[in-house]
Design a protein around this motif. Structure first.
Motif, PDB file in Angstrom:
ATOM      1  N   THR A   1      54.050  26.581  24.769  1.00 50.05           N
ATOM      2  CA  THR A   1      52.956  26.314  25.500  1.00 50.05           C
ATOM      3  C   THR A   1      51.600  26.593  24.612  1.00 50.05           C
ATOM      4  OG1 THR A   1      52.702  28.149  26.487  1.00 50.05           O
ATOM      5  CG2 THR A   1      53.863  26.580  27.585  1.00 50.05           C
ATOM      6  N   ALA A   2      50.533  25.877  24.737  1.00 50.47           N
ATOM      7  CA  ALA A   2      49.296  25.933  24.031  1.00 50.47           C
ATOM      8  C   ALA A   2      48.902  27.711  24.222  1.00 50.47           C
ATOM      9  CB  ALA A   2      48.197  25.202  24.622  1.00 50.47           C
ATOM     10  N   SER A   3      49.253  28.298  25.559  1.00 52.09           N
ATOM     11  CA  SER A   3      48.670  29.760  25.859  1.00 52.09           C
ATOM     12  C   SER A   3      49.569  30.603  24.866  1.00 52.09           C
ATOM     13  CB  SER A   3      48.920  29.993  27.055  1.00 52.09           C
ATOM     14  OG  SER A   3      50.240  29.845  27.539  1.00 52.09           O
ATOM     15  N   THR A   4      50.880  30.235  24.686  1.00 50.80           N
ATOM     16  CA  THR A   4      51.785  31.004  23.873  1.00 50.80           C
ATOM     17  C   THR A   4      51.479  31.076  22.492  1.00 50.80           C
ATOM     18  OG1 THR A   4      53.764  30.724  25.158  1.00 50.80           O
ATOM     19  CG2 THR A   4      54.354  31.361  23.058  1.00 50.80           C
ATOM     20  N   TYR A   5      51.044  29.875  21.958  1.00 52.50           N
ATOM     21  CA  TYR A   5      50.660  29.629  20.575  1.00 52.50           C
ATOM     22  C   TYR A   5      49.002  30.540  20.464  1.00 52.50           C
ATOM     23  CZ  TYR A   5      49.027  28.094  16.127  1.00 52.50           C
ATOM     24  OH  TYR A   5      48.730  28.302  14.523  1.00 52.50           O
ATOM     25  N   LYS A   6      48.363  30.451  21.449  1.00 48.13           N
ATOM     26  CA  LYS A   6      46.960  31.095  21.299  1.00 48.13           C
ATOM     27  C   LYS A   6      47.262  32.745  21.152  1.00 48.13           C
ATOM     28  CE  LYS A   6      44.130  27.717  22.338  1.00 48.13           C
ATOM     29  NZ  LYS A   6      43.077  27.246  21.320  1.00 48.13           N
ATOM     30  N   GLN A   7      48.234  33.022  21.932  1.00 45.22           N
ATOM     31  CA  GLN A   7      48.865  34.524  21.793  1.00 45.22           C
ATOM     32  C   GLN A   7      49.192  34.721  20.237  1.00 45.22           C
ATOM     33  OE1 GLN A   7      51.904  35.922  24.482  1.00 45.22           O
ATOM     34  NE2 GLN A   7      51.539  38.041  23.582  1.00 45.22           N
ATOM     35  N   VAL A   8      50.104  33.922  19.672  1.00 48.62           N
ATOM     36  CA  VAL A   8      50.252  34.358  18.270  1.00 48.62           C
ATOM     37  C   VAL A   8      49.063  34.272  17.526  1.00 48.62           C
ATOM     38  CG1 VAL A   8      51.715  33.192  16.418  1.00 48.62           C
ATOM     39  CG2 VAL A   8      52.621  33.137  18.944  1.00 48.62           C
TER      40      VAL A   8
ATOM     41  N   TYR B   1      62.005  23.268  36.587  1.00 46.81           N
ATOM     42  CA  TYR B   1      60.543  23.107  37.166  1.00 46.81           C
ATOM     43  C   TYR B   1      59.661  24.388  36.592  1.00 46.81           C
ATOM     44  CZ  TYR B   1      63.206  26.190  40.301  1.00 46.81           C
ATOM     45  OH  TYR B   1      64.095  27.262  40.901  1.00 46.81           O
ATOM     46  N   VAL B   2      60.497  25.216  36.226  1.00 51.57           N
ATOM     47  CA  VAL B   2      59.511  26.376  35.351  1.00 51.57           C
ATOM     48  C   VAL B   2      58.905  25.960  34.249  1.00 51.57           C
ATOM     49  CG1 VAL B   2      59.762  28.826  34.572  1.00 51.57           C
ATOM     50  CG2 VAL B   2      61.152  28.141  36.585  1.00 51.57           C
ATOM     51  N   ALA B   3      59.674  25.327  33.434  1.00 53.70           N
ATOM     52  CA  ALA B   3      59.130  24.555  32.104  1.00 53.70           C
ATOM     53  C   ALA B   3      58.185  23.668  32.447  1.00 53.70           C
ATOM     54  CB  ALA B   3      60.237  24.293  30.995  1.00 53.70           C
ATOM     55  N   THR B   4      58.444  23.120  33.536  1.00 53.65           N
ATOM     56  CA  THR B   4      57.459  21.870  33.826  1.00 53.65           C
ATOM     57  C   THR B   4      56.009  22.265  34.107  1.00 53.65           C
ATOM     58  OG1 THR B   4      59.176  20.556  34.226  1.00 53.65           O
ATOM     59  CG2 THR B   4      57.173  19.879  35.205  1.00 53.65           C
ATOM     60  N   ALA B   5      56.083  23.473  35.012  1.00 58.44           N
ATOM     61  CA  ALA B   5      54.938  23.863  35.788  1.00 58.44           C
ATOM     62  C   ALA B   5      54.171  24.580  34.972  1.00 58.44           C
ATOM     63  CB  ALA B   5      55.002  24.414  36.970  1.00 58.44           C
ATOM     64  N   LEU B   6      54.559  25.592  33.924  1.00 57.83           N
ATOM     65  CA  LEU B   6      53.964  26.418  33.238  1.00 57.83           C
ATOM     66  C   LEU B   6      52.755  26.046  32.382  1.00 57.83           C
ATOM     67  CD1 LEU B   6      56.280  28.976  31.576  1.00 57.83           C
ATOM     68  CD2 LEU B   6      54.155  29.698  32.960  1.00 57.83           C
ATOM     69  N   PRO B   7      52.925  25.009  31.696  1.00 54.39           N
ATOM     70  CA  PRO B   7      51.743  24.556  30.950  1.00 54.39           C
ATOM     71  C   PRO B   7      50.402  23.896  31.995  1.00 54.39           C
ATOM     72  CG  PRO B   7      53.632  23.387  30.126  1.00 54.39           C
ATOM     73  CD  PRO B   7      54.034  24.100  31.244  1.00 54.39           C
ATOM     74  N   PHE B   8      50.770  23.477  32.859  1.00 55.34           N
ATOM     75  CA  PHE B   8      49.777  23.116  33.908  1.00 55.34           C
ATOM     76  C   PHE B   8      49.065  24.288  34.455  1.00 55.34           C
ATOM     77  CE2 PHE B   8      52.352  19.260  33.093  1.00 55.34           C
ATOM     78  CZ  PHE B   8      51.395  18.312  33.066  1.00 55.34           C
ATOM     79  N   MET B   9      49.883  25.391  34.956  1.00 54.21           N
ATOM     80  CA  MET B   9      49.312  26.291  35.659  1.00 54.21           C
ATOM     81  C   MET B   9      48.412  26.976  34.707  1.00 54.21           C
ATOM     82  SD  MET B   9      52.486  27.942  37.710  1.00 54.21           S
ATOM     83  CE  MET B   9      51.683  29.563  37.901  1.00 54.21           C
TER      84      MET B   9
ATOM     85  N   CYS C   1      55.312  21.759  41.464  1.00 52.99           N
ATOM     86  CA  CYS C   1      55.554  20.562  40.649  1.00 52.99           C
ATOM     87  C   CYS C   1      55.224  19.280  41.680  1.00 52.99           C
ATOM     88  CB  CYS C   1      56.976  20.279  40.051  1.00 52.99           C
ATOM     89  SG  CYS C   1      57.243  21.506  38.702  1.00 52.99           S
ATOM     90  N   LYS C   2      55.649  19.189  42.609  1.00 51.53           N
ATOM     91  CA  LYS C   2      55.405  18.385  43.613  1.00 51.53           C
ATOM     92  C   LYS C   2      53.944  18.098  43.723  1.00 51.53           C
ATOM     93  CE  LYS C   2      57.082  16.401  48.055  1.00 51.53           C
ATOM     94  NZ  LYS C   2      58.059  16.581  49.138  1.00 51.53           N
ATOM     95  N   LYS C   3      53.141  19.160  44.241  1.00 56.48           N
ATOM     96  CA  LYS C   3      51.894  19.211  44.508  1.00 56.48           C
ATOM     97  C   LYS C   3      50.916  18.707  43.346  1.00 56.48           C
ATOM     98  CE  LYS C   3      48.048  21.943  46.796  1.00 56.48           C
ATOM     99  NZ  LYS C   3      48.034  20.956  47.893  1.00 56.48           N
ATOM    100  N   MET C   4      51.395  18.988  42.289  1.00 57.65           N
ATOM    101  CA  MET C   4      50.552  18.559  41.055  1.00 57.65           C
ATOM    102  C   MET C   4      51.073  17.402  40.565  1.00 57.65           C
ATOM    103  SD  MET C   4      49.981  22.211  38.852  1.00 57.65           S
ATOM    104  CE  MET C   4      51.668  22.932  38.982  1.00 57.65           C
ATOM    105  N   GLN C   5      52.051  16.907  41.302  1.00 58.31           N
ATOM    106  CA  GLN C   5      52.499  15.240  40.852  1.00 58.31           C
ATOM    107  C   GLN C   5      53.058  15.309  39.542  1.00 58.31           C
ATOM    108  OE1 GLN C   5      49.451  12.726  41.703  1.00 58.31           O
ATOM    109  NE2 GLN C   5      49.272  12.908  43.818  1.00 58.31           N
ATOM    110  N   LEU C   6      53.964  16.192  39.154  1.00 59.42           N
ATOM    111  CA  LEU C   6      54.628  16.165  37.922  1.00 59.42           C
ATOM    112  C   LEU C   6      56.085  15.627  37.687  1.00 59.42           C
ATOM    113  CD1 LEU C   6      53.288  19.890  36.905  1.00 59.42           C
ATOM    114  CD2 LEU C   6      52.372  17.708  36.409  1.00 59.42           C
ATOM    115  N   LEU C   7      56.427  14.647  38.590  1.00 60.21           N
ATOM    116  CA  LEU C   7      57.564  14.175  38.428  1.00 60.21           C
ATOM    117  C   LEU C   7      58.333  13.926  37.221  1.00 60.21           C
ATOM    118  CD1 LEU C   7      60.228  13.171  40.089  1.00 60.21           C
ATOM    119  CD2 LEU C   7      59.179  11.152  40.612  1.00 60.21           C
ATOM    120  N   ASN C   8      57.383  12.859  36.312  1.00 66.51           N
ATOM    121  CA  ASN C   8      57.856  12.545  35.288  1.00 66.51           C
ATOM    122  C   ASN C   8      58.062  13.567  34.253  1.00 66.51           C
ATOM    123  OD1 ASN C   8      58.106   9.368  35.256  1.00 66.51           O
ATOM    124  ND2 ASN C   8      55.882   9.752  36.113  1.00 66.51           N
TER     125      ASN C   8
END
Length: 1172
Positions: free
Chosen positions: A431-438, A503-511, A487-494
């Motif tokens: 995720t971008a936040s992980t790279y920002k930490q690096v 769903y953990v890996a899916t939601a993390l970047p958006f959260m 994931c359902k509320k944020m409409q991340l089906l694709n």
């Protein structure tokens, strides 16, 4: 790594300004002595175990250095700053590298595995969904959701078995030695459309399951388990460990890979779709108008299996004739591991680090002549200055138009680093936040490496940075299954389909992007823990997505913005206003600002600094509830749970910062009035407060109060009040000392007794003038004047700048005048010079770092709660905490009291108090040369210095704040308690499902003491300040400062019956025991007998205090009369001590049989009212 720690600990001496090292004398002496013995030279005899110099011939002594030695010296001076750093790195590399003997055992194990893999039997062809051929004790290591999938599977022996990864490159490091083995699945088991709908992944899992079933019958293995490669649920691997003593030696990871050339790479470009939506939703046919969106993560995970061998060949070519690469990658792996960045889904793995080194080599940012340390520095510099989440990089050299472009990758992934094939994104799951930490860690690490005053090796490569001690606020999401609804509320089906249902890996970047936008300038860094799944037995079902436990998030604050109560948005008529309202929901409202603008805004309700520190918590809870549907009950926020122990019961309920602002405001007003006093014979040149409240470090700052006359008796002669005997002890009013420096004059006497009398006259005059001109209640004495102002009591003490010098004058018997430090002069310097300077510096530090006050007060509260406050001065604790802010590396200065306190405990337990001085550079007055001089003088004079040595710019060599205390025993006890408390706190804070009773770290272990004296709470003036505060307490005879009552008499000042009782106990029984007490509302005094006092003493009439006669052989001896001493405890504390003492007696007797001296016997007796 222990040897590397030793290299930086006991043998450490600082290099001088020229870079020549004096640090490794022991190692050099050993080498030289061996050389001397080989050449027949003799060493001078050792004295008391001290090695003497080797006697060298003149030729050897003045032998010129070789070219290689000159080159090393130049590199050391220019790059390493000191030879010590070079030696530490070399020692570390020796520790983490794999020894040759172990390599041979690993090679033998790999050969046996290769032999066994060729003997795995074939299986008949069956549908992928028909898995009845697998025995019950082996489960498919893949979450088969949805279960239905087309295709056939049969097992055929591997087409090839090849070792890949870091083992062959020589870059794998201990303690976790993993050898990756690629098992090539033959082409015959694949069909044309196996790239669709996880067919390939199902076959891959079945292939590994059959191998596991066959190998489980063999005696060669100590354990056979499954795991997810980099915690990716689509990529199971088989873990094989040898049997017996070698089980922890190595873990062989079997990767099942497709035969090369079967699948067309063009099918897996980031813009292609390989998972059909109808299949994922288990629909019979796709809906009307449905479009198949790209599945870049699915495609990338597939391609990773096809390039394992080509990656090894590429890295092997890079590492050829480049010995520094192996060392550099090893150092990078250690650096990443200490920051918890290398393991888990989306981590910055050692493989990515190796590829980054190769990239820098191809771009000529590093050369093959560089050492491992130079490689480390250059990689960190690149990471610090390059944002791969904004502009990706590629190792692909070709200009093949059929390959996807960097823009294609950047559209599909948050972080982009393309491999040499031009097809695989090595950072696809990051995720971008992980790279920002690096990136943030790399920037900070470069600053540390460039700082010559710190031990960069210890800070960067030997110090762990767990989430709790790194980030100011930490919160947890539990259970993570709530992310399924998010994931359902944020409409991340694709995106969910692309991630294989994770769903953990899916939601993390958006959260993280959601929270980053909401927190804005408040945070320097927002990061999350890397989801990790544990390995599991082959007969168990694979872990589900929720089995990662809880998900952790860390916030690193920008102190100047973190506590802001206002989020100002766009003006109401701007198009961005609608987006602002949609983002903040009902919290957004229209407000008119002072500049006349009417803007959308969010205002957070917070009146105290403690409440303002929790505004980020309100933002996190609100946004996750609003946009992700995550209820507040699923968020465990641990940003300020420790602050409850320093909270006051006053309104508004805060942690005391506002109270201290009130104290300082009143003090400033008093200072101005003192400067402007009319009628003083000499003017006041400076007013300097020294009380802890005036530097924001008083645990419970004084509250403005007025005495209630119903609880006091008035002494008309002295115009003051006395507490009534039948009433509870009045509330404690501390006198706040203020030093008034008077101007110099030739009229000052030069005799120390005469100066004291002049100062007494000034105290009388100050009281008189303040009463006349400002109507303050004043009570003068010879040593000070107490002033009652605004409900506070200030203790004015006059100072004359030459008095310490006069106190140092000593006349010798010959009549000569000499200057020598005396106890009296040192104490006066402490009170009038050192303490005001310290108070001024720390007051300024608080303005820069608002968390300093809370951190310091938590530290003092903990020390007092452990009943050790009398063993450590308040100023010492202030300096310990100040060092966390002034010298925070490898962390950033704390921005919350909680993380500051955790680092304080860590500092106590890990700092090498025996071999290093703690240097606190107040106001940045010390230069590089001063650091070197302080350290060298410390080493030279260690035996004569305090056990805890703290050096400041005005006190570089004597450590005035630790000269008297702590003792070695108290320091050792403090370190033991700090280690236990840190462990207990981290266990509580890391467990979001637990009770989080953090006060457990503030409750002292009372079974450590021999005697417990229980006190009457009625006579404890600070009873409400206890760790476990009572629900009810006594009225203490004080009114609020705004009560409509005029104060005509001076209140009771500095009256604490428990402290008076402790003083009497120590004066009477100091020879027999040590006494311990929590001065902030403690209800128990702990007593420890001194073992030396229980040794039988020869009978002497003058030595019968607290002792009684005992028979020991023929001679009469005396031993402590414990029963009489206990009775005296109660008699001295009548009215304060509760009836009854709990005693654990430790008696000493002389073991005549073995003649071993005093032997400790432990017995238990109960005493009530002093009678056995």
């Amino acid at each position: 790594m222990e040897a590397a720690r030793r290299a930086g600990r006991g043998e450490q001496v600082v290099s001088n300004a020229g870079g020549v090292v004096e640090a490794v004398e022991e190692e050099e002496n050993r080498d030289v002595s061996e050389k001397g013995r080989r050449q027949g030279r003799k060493r001078a005899p050792a004295l008391d175990g001290v090695l003497q110099p080797v006697k060298l011939s003149r030729a050897d002594l003045y032998k010129p250095p070789t070219n290689e030695e000159l080159s090393q010296l130049k590199e050391t001076e220019n790059l390493f700053h000191s030879s010590l750093l070079r030696l530490q790195i070399e020692e570390l590399l020796k520790e983490v590298r794999l020894k040759e003997k172990k390599k041979q055992r690993i090679d033998a194990f790999l050969h046996e595995i290769n032999t066994l893999l060729s003997t795995v039997p074939e299986t008949p062809e069956a549908d992928i969904t028909d898995q009845t051929w697998l025995p019950k004790h082996v489960r498919v290591p893949l979450l088969q959701v949805p279960f239905g999938v087309k295709g056939k599977f049969r097992f055929l022996p591997p087409a090839a078995v090849k070792v890949v990864g870091s083992y062959l490159l020589g870059t794998c490091i201990k303690p976790d030695i993993n050898v990756d083995v690629a098992v090539m699945m033959p082409r015959e088991i694949f069909q044309d459309k196996d790239h669709l709908n996880q067919r390939y992944h199902r076959k891959r899992a079945l292939y590994l399951a059959h191998i596991a079933q066959h190998l489980s019958k063999k005696q060669l293995f100590g354990s056979i388990k499954f795991a997810y490669a980099d915690s990716n649920h689509l990529k199971p691997v088989l873990l094989l460990r040898p049997q017996g003593k070698d089980e922890k030696l190595v873990t062989v990871r079997l990767y099942a890979c497709p035969a090369s050339g079967f699948f067309k790479p063009s099918r897996f470009h980031p813009s292609k779709n390989n998972v059909r939506l109808a299949w994922f939703l288990e629909q019979a046919a796709p809906g009307e108008g449905a479009t198949e969106l790209p599945t870049p993560h699915y495609n990338n995970s597939f391609l990773c299996d096809t390039v394992l061998e080509s990656h090894l060949l590429f890295l092997s070519g890079v590492a050829a004739d480049f010995p520094g690469m192996r060392d550099g990658v090893a150092l990078l792996k250690v650096w990443l591991h200490q920051r918890e960045l290398d393991k888990g889904l989306g981590g910055f793995s050692g493989f990515v680090a190796s590829m980054l080194v190769a990239y820098l080599l191809t771009k000529h940012k590093i050369s093959r002549m560089m050492s491992g340390y130079q490689v480390l520095r250059n990689v960190l510099q690149f990471l610090a200055t390059t944002d791969l989440s904004v502009a990706g990089i590629s190792l692909s050299k070709g200009a093949d138009g059929s390959l996807p472009t960097l823009a294609d990758f950047q559209q599909a992934f948050e972080v982009v680093f393309v491999d040499p094939s031009g097809l695989v994104n090595l950072c696809a799951d990051m995720t971008a936040s992980t790279y920002k930490q690096v990136q943030f860690e790399a920037k900070h690490s470069m600053d540390v490496l460039d700082d010559k005053t710190v031990d960069g090796f210890q800070l960067l490569l030997m110090t762990t940075k767990p989430l709790l001690r790194t980030f100011d606020h930490v919160f947890y999401l539990k259970p993570v299954s709530k992310l399924q609804g998010a994931c359902k509320k944020m409409q991340l089906l694709n995106e969910l389909m692309d991630r294989g249902g994770n769903y953990v890996a899916t939601a993390l970047p958006f959260m993280t992007s959601l929270l980053a936008r909401g927190l804005g300038e408040r945070v320097l860094l927002l990061t999350h823990s890397l989801p990790q799944t544990q390995e599991w037995p082959i007969d168990a079902d694979p872990p589900k997505h929720k089995d990662i436990g809880h998900l952790s998030f860390g916030l690193l604050f920008a102190p100047e913005f973190a506590a802001s109560v206002l989020e100002r948005g766009p003006e109401a008529d701007q198009p961005e206003a609608a987006d602002f309202r949609q983002f903040w929901g009902e919290k957004s409202e229209l407000r008119r600002f002072q500049d006349g603008a009417i803007c959308e805004a969010v205002v957070w309700q917070a009146s105290t600094l403690a409440q303002k520190r929790l505004i980020p918590e309100h933002i996190v809870r609100h946004l996750l509830q609003l946009h992700a549907g995550i209820p507040e009950s699923s968020i465990c926020y641990t940003g300020a749970v420790l602050e409850s122990v320093i909270k006051t019961r006053r309104e508004p309920a805060g942690t005391g910062e506002e109270a201290m602002v009130g104290v300082i405001r009143s003090y400033d007003d008093l200072s101005r009035k003192l400067w402007k006093l009319e009628g003083l014979l000499l003017t006041v040149t400076a007013v300097q407060g020294t009380h802890p409240a005036l530097r924001y470090t008083d645990v419970f700052p004084p509250a403005p109060m007025k005495p209630d006359y119903a609880y006091h008796e008035r002494n008309k002669e002295k115009d003051s009040l006395l507490p009534l005997a039948d009433k509870p002890c009045p509330a404690y009013i501390p006198p706040m000392k203020v030093i008034c420096h008077m101007e110099g004059s030739g009229q000052w006497p030069q005799d120390k007794e005469a100066i004291k009398r002049i100062k007494a006259a000034f105290h009388l005059q100050l009281a008189e003038l303040l009463s006349q001109q400002h109507h303050f209640l004043c009570r003068p004495t010879a040593s000070h004047t107490d002033v009652y102002k605004d409900g506070y009591v200030f203790r004015l003490q006059v100072a004359y700048h030459r008095e310490p010098q006069i106190l140092k004058e000593v006349v010798t018997p010959e009549g000569m005048l000499k200057y020598r430090d005396t106890e009296e002069s040192q104490q006066l310097e402490l009170e009038t010079l050192h303490l005001p300077y310290l108070t001024s510096c720390l007051h300024g530090l608080q303005q820069q770092h608002p968390a300093f006050s809370g951190t310091c007060r938590l530290a003092k509260r903990w020390i007092s709660a452990q009943m050790l406050s009398d063993g450590l001065s308040e100023e010492c604790v202030d300096l310990l905490v100040a060092s966390l802010f002034l010298h925070a590396a490898p962390f950033t200065p704390p921005s919350s009291p909680q993380v500051g306190f955790l680092r304080f405990l860590h500092l106590l337990t890990t700092f090498d108090w025996k071999n290093a001085p703690l240097i606190v550079n107040l106001n940045s007055e010390l230069k590089d040369a001063d650091y070197t001089e302080i350290k060298n003088e410390f080493v030279a004079s260690r035996a004569d210095l305090p056990v805890m040595f703290i050096s400041t710019p005005r006190d570089q060599r004597s450590s005035v704040w630790t000269k008297e205390r702590p003792s070695a025993q108290i320091l050792q006890r403090l370190l033991v308690l700090a280690q236990a408390s840190l462990r207990a706190l981290e266990e509580q804070l890391l467990n979001p499902l637990g009770s989080q009773d953090v006060k457990v770290a503030f409750r002292p272990p009372l079974d450590f003491y021999d005697v417990l004296i229980h006190l009457n709470p009625k006579q404890i003036p600070r009873h409400l300040e206890g760790v476990d505060r009572p629900a009810k307490s006594f009225i203490r005879g004080m009114l609020k400062s705004d009560a409509p009552v005029k104060t005509l008499s001076f209140p009771v000042v500095d009256y604490d019956p428990v402290q008076c009782y402790l003083q009497e106990l120590r004066e009477a029984f100091d020879d027999f025991a040590l006494f311990f007490y929590d001065k902030y509302g403690g209800v128990v005094i702990g007593v420890l007998w001194k073992p030396s006092s229980f040794e039988p003493q020869p009978f002497k009439v003058s030595n019968m205090k607290g002792r009684m006669m005992a028979a020991r052989g023929n001679a009469p001896v005396t031993v402590p009369n414990v029963e009489a001493i206990l009775e005296d405890f109660e008699v001295l504390g009548e009215g304060l001590v509760r009836a009854g003492l709990r005693l654990q007696i430790e008696l000493l007797r002389l073991d005549e049989k073995h003649k071993r001296g005093p032997t400790l016997l432990v017995g238990m007796r109960s005493y009530s009212s002093g009678n056995p």
